[in-house]
Design a protein around this motif. Structure first.
Motif, PDB file in Angstrom:
ATOM      1  N   MET A 125       0.844  -1.184   0.000  1.00  0.00           N
ATOM      2  CA  MET A 125       0.000   0.000   0.000  1.00  0.00           C
ATOM      3  C   MET A 125       0.880   1.235   0.000  1.00  0.00           C
ATOM      4  SD  MET A 125      -3.037   1.312   2.560  1.00  0.00           S
ATOM      5  CE  MET A 125      -1.957   2.184   3.694  1.00  0.00           C
ATOM      6  N   GLY A 126       0.715   2.075  -1.010  1.00  0.00           N
ATOM      7  CA  GLY A 126       1.531   3.278  -1.144  1.00  0.00           C
ATOM      8  C   GLY A 126       0.776   4.513  -0.683  1.00  0.00           C
ATOM      9  N   LEU A 127       1.082   4.986   0.520  1.00  0.00           N
ATOM     10  CA  LEU A 127       0.439   6.175   1.060  1.00  0.00           C
ATOM     11  C   LEU A 127       1.482   7.227   1.425  1.00  0.00           C
ATOM     12  CD1 LEU A 127      -2.167   7.560   1.996  1.00  0.00           C
ATOM     13  CD2 LEU A 127      -1.897   6.415   4.201  1.00  0.00           C
ATOM     14  N   THR A 128       2.440   6.861   2.265  1.00  0.00           N
ATOM     15  CA  THR A 128       3.464   7.801   2.733  1.00  0.00           C
ATOM     16  C   THR A 128       4.342   8.278   1.582  1.00  0.00           C
ATOM     17  OG1 THR A 128       3.498   6.723   4.897  1.00  0.00           O
ATOM     18  CG2 THR A 128       5.406   8.061   4.335  1.00  0.00           C
ATOM     19  N   GLU A 129       4.746   9.546   1.657  1.00  0.00           N
ATOM     20  CA  GLU A 129       5.624  10.142   0.656  1.00  0.00           C
ATOM     21  C   GLU A 129       6.808  10.818   1.344  1.00  0.00           C
ATOM     22  OE1 GLU A 129       3.399  12.688  -1.933  1.00  0.00           O
ATOM     23  OE2 GLU A 129       2.106  11.056  -2.656  1.00  0.00           O
ATOM     24  N   PRO A 130       7.859  11.159   0.600  1.00  0.00           N
ATOM     25  CA  PRO A 130       9.023  11.804   1.227  1.00  0.00           C
ATOM     26  C   PRO A 130       8.673  13.053   2.024  1.00  0.00           C
ATOM     27  CG  PRO A 130       9.578  11.112  -0.999  1.00  0.00           C
ATOM     28  CD  PRO A 130       8.111  10.853  -0.818  1.00  0.00           C
ATOM     29  N   SER A 131       7.663  13.796   1.573  1.00  0.00           N
ATOM     30  CA  SER A 131       7.278  15.029   2.276  1.00  0.00           C
ATOM     31  C   SER A 131       5.855  14.971   2.816  1.00  0.00           C
ATOM     32  CB  SER A 131       7.419  16.232   1.336  1.00  0.00           C
ATOM     33  OG  SER A 131       8.755  16.381   0.904  1.00  0.00           O
ATOM     34  N   ALA A 132       5.261  13.795   2.819  1.00  0.00           N
ATOM     35  CA  ALA A 132       3.878  13.661   3.297  1.00  0.00           C
ATOM     36  C   ALA A 132       3.711  12.318   3.982  1.00  0.00           C
ATOM     37  CB  ALA A 132       2.885  13.798   2.145  1.00  0.00           C
ATOM     38  N   GLY A 133       3.827  12.331   5.315  1.00  0.00           N
ATOM     39  CA  GLY A 133       3.612  11.107   6.074  1.00  0.00           C
ATOM     40  C   GLY A 133       2.216  11.128   6.666  1.00  0.00           C
ATOM     41  N   SER A 134       2.128  11.619   7.885  1.00  0.00           N
ATOM     42  CA  SER A 134       0.830  11.682   8.547  1.00  0.00           C
ATOM     43  C   SER A 134      -0.092  12.725   7.908  1.00  0.00           C
ATOM     44  CB  SER A 134       1.020  12.006  10.029  1.00  0.00           C
ATOM     45  OG  SER A 134       1.793  11.007  10.666  1.00  0.00           O
ATOM     46  N   ASP A 135       0.500  13.734   7.226  1.00  0.00           N
ATOM     47  CA  ASP A 135      -0.298  14.783   6.588  1.00  0.00           C
ATOM     48  C   ASP A 135      -0.652  14.353   5.165  1.00  0.00           C
ATOM     49  OD1 ASP A 135      -1.533  17.057   5.724  1.00  0.00           O
ATOM     50  OD2 ASP A 135       0.252  18.323   5.764  1.00  0.00           O
ATOM     51  N   GLY A 154       4.718  10.242  -9.202  1.00  0.00           N
ATOM     52  CA  GLY A 154       5.029  10.558  -7.814  1.00  0.00           C
ATOM     53  C   GLY A 154       5.954   9.530  -7.202  1.00  0.00           C
ATOM     54  N   THR A 155       6.311   9.751  -5.940  1.00  0.00           N
ATOM     55  CA  THR A 155       7.192   8.841  -5.204  1.00  0.00           C
ATOM     56  C   THR A 155       6.569   8.509  -3.855  1.00  0.00           C
ATOM     57  OG1 THR A 155       9.180   9.754  -6.252  1.00  0.00           O
ATOM     58  CG2 THR A 155       9.496   8.524  -4.205  1.00  0.00           C
ATOM     59  N   HIS A 168       0.248  -3.260  -6.172  1.00  0.00           N
ATOM     60  CA  HIS A 168       0.416  -2.044  -5.378  1.00  0.00           C
ATOM     61  C   HIS A 168      -0.906  -1.282  -5.354  1.00  0.00           C
ATOM     62  CE1 HIS A 168       4.670  -2.811  -6.325  1.00  0.00           C
ATOM     63  NE2 HIS A 168       4.983  -1.972  -5.346  1.00  0.00           N
ATOM     64  N   VAL A 169      -1.354  -0.903  -4.169  1.00  0.00           N
ATOM     65  CA  VAL A 169      -2.498   0.000  -4.042  1.00  0.00           C
ATOM     66  C   VAL A 169      -1.921   1.374  -3.748  1.00  0.00           C
ATOM     67  CG1 VAL A 169      -4.547   0.606  -2.706  1.00  0.00           C
ATOM     68  CG2 VAL A 169      -4.119  -1.776  -3.315  1.00  0.00           C
ATOM     69  N   ILE A 170      -2.052   2.282  -4.711  1.00  0.00           N
ATOM     70  CA  ILE A 170      -1.430   3.601  -4.632  1.00  0.00           C
ATOM     71  C   ILE A 170      -2.486   4.676  -4.418  1.00  0.00           C
ATOM     72  CG2 ILE A 170      -0.062   5.323  -5.879  1.00  0.00           C
ATOM     73  CD1 ILE A 170       1.579   2.867  -5.189  1.00  0.00           C
ATOM     74  N   PHE A 171      -2.278   5.494  -3.377  1.00  0.00           N
ATOM     75  CA  PHE A 171      -3.151   6.641  -3.149  1.00  0.00           C
ATOM     76  C   PHE A 171      -2.556   7.860  -3.855  1.00  0.00           C
ATOM     77  CE2 PHE A 171      -4.556   3.794   0.116  1.00  0.00           C
ATOM     78  CZ  PHE A 171      -5.897   4.089   0.291  1.00  0.00           C
ATOM     79  N   ALA A 172      -3.417   8.584  -4.574  1.00  0.00           N
ATOM     80  CA  ALA A 172      -2.951   9.736  -5.351  1.00  0.00           C
ATOM     81  C   ALA A 172      -4.018  10.815  -5.390  1.00  0.00           C
ATOM     82  CB  ALA A 172      -2.586   9.290  -6.773  1.00  0.00           C
ATOM     83  N   GLN A 173      -3.582  12.041  -5.685  1.00  0.00           N
ATOM     84  CA  GLN A 173      -4.500  13.164  -5.816  1.00  0.00           C
ATOM     85  C   GLN A 173      -5.050  13.216  -7.248  1.00  0.00           C
ATOM     86  OE1 GLN A 173      -5.723  15.377  -3.793  1.00  0.00           O
ATOM     87  NE2 GLN A 173      -4.380  15.585  -2.024  1.00  0.00           N
ATOM     88  N   THR A 174      -6.365  13.241  -7.367  1.00  0.00           N
ATOM     89  CA  THR A 174      -6.987  13.426  -8.680  1.00  0.00           C
ATOM     90  C   THR A 174      -7.389  14.882  -8.886  1.00  0.00           C
ATOM     91  OG1 THR A 174      -9.195  12.923  -7.825  1.00  0.00           O
ATOM     92  CG2 THR A 174      -7.899  11.071  -8.681  1.00  0.00           C
ATOM     93  N   GLN A 368       5.968   2.802  17.446  1.00  0.00           N
ATOM     94  CA  GLN A 368       5.664   4.168  17.867  1.00  0.00           C
ATOM     95  C   GLN A 368       5.715   5.128  16.678  1.00  0.00           C
ATOM     96  OE1 GLN A 368       8.713   4.584  20.944  1.00  0.00           O
ATOM     97  NE2 GLN A 368       7.137   4.436  22.534  1.00  0.00           N
ATOM     98  N   ILE A 369       5.976   4.573  15.484  1.00  0.00           N
ATOM     99  CA  ILE A 369       6.180   5.416  14.307  1.00  0.00           C
ATOM    100  C   ILE A 369       5.217   5.092  13.171  1.00  0.00           C
ATOM    101  CG2 ILE A 369       7.839   6.089  12.515  1.00  0.00           C
ATOM    102  CD1 ILE A 369      10.071   5.517  14.619  1.00  0.00           C
ATOM    103  N   TRP A 370       5.198   3.820  12.706  1.00  0.00           N
ATOM    104  CA  TRP A 370       4.428   3.562  11.487  1.00  0.00           C
ATOM    105  C   TRP A 370       2.942   3.367  11.765  1.00  0.00           C
ATOM    106  CZ3 TRP A 370       6.781  -1.676   9.318  1.00  0.00           C
ATOM    107  CH2 TRP A 370       6.547  -2.708  10.201  1.00  0.00           C
ATOM    108  N   GLU A 371       2.173   3.429  10.685  1.00  0.00           N
ATOM    109  CA  GLU A 371       0.713   3.368  10.762  1.00  0.00           C
ATOM    110  C   GLU A 371       0.150   4.480  11.661  1.00  0.00           C
ATOM    111  OE1 GLU A 371      -0.989   1.128   8.810  1.00  0.00           O
ATOM    112  OE2 GLU A 371       1.034   0.690   8.110  1.00  0.00           O
ATOM    113  N   GLY A 372       0.802   5.630  11.620  1.00  0.00           N
ATOM    114  CA  GLY A 372       0.397   6.748  12.471  1.00  0.00           C
ATOM    115  C   GLY A 372       1.280   6.804  13.697  1.00  0.00           C
TER     116      GLY A 372
END
Length: 389
Positions: A125-135, A154-155, A168-174, A368-372
């Protein structure tokens, strides 16, 4: 209120515990050293249904839908090794996204791939990005419609099974202007031009689990690979809705942390009974005994929080006070504290790689870090109690 396990739960608990003891523990240190994908263990797990038990029978799974049973089994598997456990269970994130947001056709196409006992496939599952984790609203990966295709660019960063997954399940902005509401989820299959693996991470812990960047460069996928279909279609579920439903998987992350905590506690307890100083076992010293008492209490409390969250999911109740986040947050903190105290009880031996407790601390920290992150979980909880008391 009944805390007794059913016969079925006991059966699956034993299955997972025996597998962890006989197949995972003996090789955990090897994969921790090499950081290779434990394919031999994954294949054995697939044969027993440990990779597919939670998926519906019509897609090839065992149809075990009870969330508490799943939490029990996760604890046992991760008691064996969190890295190998993640290699076995990491596919579940992609599969959950498909189960939550996918059309019937998409479920029939992709879920059976994860349930094949002879040829297990990996999901990512592709959600986190180099400049976008929890946000998630800062997500930069885009999906642009072009005729009968979407073009993804994107990356994605820190992706379990990233680049080596079959699906891969990729989240992206449409639509960036819509923020969260512009987020959608897409299935990108292995071998799709424009999909490639970036840097593989060399990690502190959970080293048997493959973690890497996923790079999408003018990656074209058919329209039917948008999870839930196009907006306006009867089957459509937004990427935002899928993300919110994925919050219900947080207790399973907590159950994994609990498995690590229990492993560290049990090992240090036995050590304290056997190790003698000044003519008596060190467990007779109050300083050691109280550490173990705290460990036992906190592990028990973490398990009860997890089972409560599982009960809410089972009964279709909302996490009105952030119970999913509570269970994940507390179990992660307990895992780190328990592993730290286990090292202290073993002293110099605990710091040596000859003994497994230092590995459990390295594995525990990621919870204490991943999945939020722990901070994000506290933010979620604080907002929920502000609303609901």
């Amino acid at each position: 209120m009944d805390f007794a396990l059913t016969d079925e739960q006991k059966e699956f608990q034993k299955l997972a515990r025996d597998f962890a003891r006989n197949e995972i523990r003996p090789v955990a240190h090897i994969y921790d050293d090499t950081e290779e994908v434990p394919w031999d263990v994954i294949k054995k797990a697939a044969k027993l249904g440990l990779t597919s038990y939670r998926y519906p029978v019509e897609y090839g799974g065992l149809g075990i839908s009870d969330p508490i049973t799943s939490l029990i089994m996760t604890e046992e598997i991760y008691w064996g090794c969190a890295g190998i456990g993640t290699a076995i269970n990491g596919t579940g994130l992609a599969a959950t996204g498909i189960m939550v947001a996918g059309t019937e056709e998409q479920k029939k196409k992709f879920i059976p791939q994860f349930c094949d006992p002879d040829n297990p496939r990996l999901g990512a599952m592709g959600l986190t990005e180099p400049s976008a984790g929890s946000d998630v609203s800062a997500m930069a990966t885009t999906a642009v419609k072009d005729g009968n295709e979407y073009v993804l660019n994107g990356t994605k960063q820190f992706i379990t099974n990233g680049g080596i997954a079959d699906v891969h399940v990729i989240f992206a902005q449409t639509d960036k202007e819509k923020g969260w509401n512009g987020v959608a989820a897409f299935v990108v299959e292995k071998g799709t031009p424009g999909l490639k693996m970036g840097k593989k991470e060399i990690k502190m812990g959970v080293r048997a689990s493959h973690t890497a960047q996923v790079i999408l460069e003018d990656c074209r996928i058919p329209l039917e690979n948008r999870l839930g279909g196009e907006p306006g279609e009867p089957t459509h579920i937004s990427g935002l809705a899928a993300l919110k439903m994925l919050e219900r998987t947080r207790p399973s992350v907590g159950a994994a942390a609990l498995g690590i905590a229990r492993a560290a506690y049990e090992y240090s307890l036995e050590y304290a009974k056997e190790r003698k100083q000044f003519g008596k076992p060190i467990i007779k010293n109050q300083a050691i005994a109280f550490k173990l008492a705290d460990m036992a209490t906190e592990i028990e409390a973490a398990r009860l929080l997890l089972w409560k969250a599982g009960w809410l999911v089972k009964n279709n109740q909302p996490f009105a006070r952030g119970e999913g986040s509570m269970s994940k947050l507390y179990a992660g903190d307990v895992a780190v504290k328990t592993a730290t105290e286990a090292i202290q009880i073993l002293g110099g031996y605990g710091y040596s790689r000859e003994y497994p407790v230092e590995k459990w601390l390295r594995d525990a920290k990621i919870y204490q870090i991943w999945e939020g992150t722990a901070e994000i979980q506290r933010l979620v909880i604080s907002r929920m109690i502000e609303q609901n008391g």
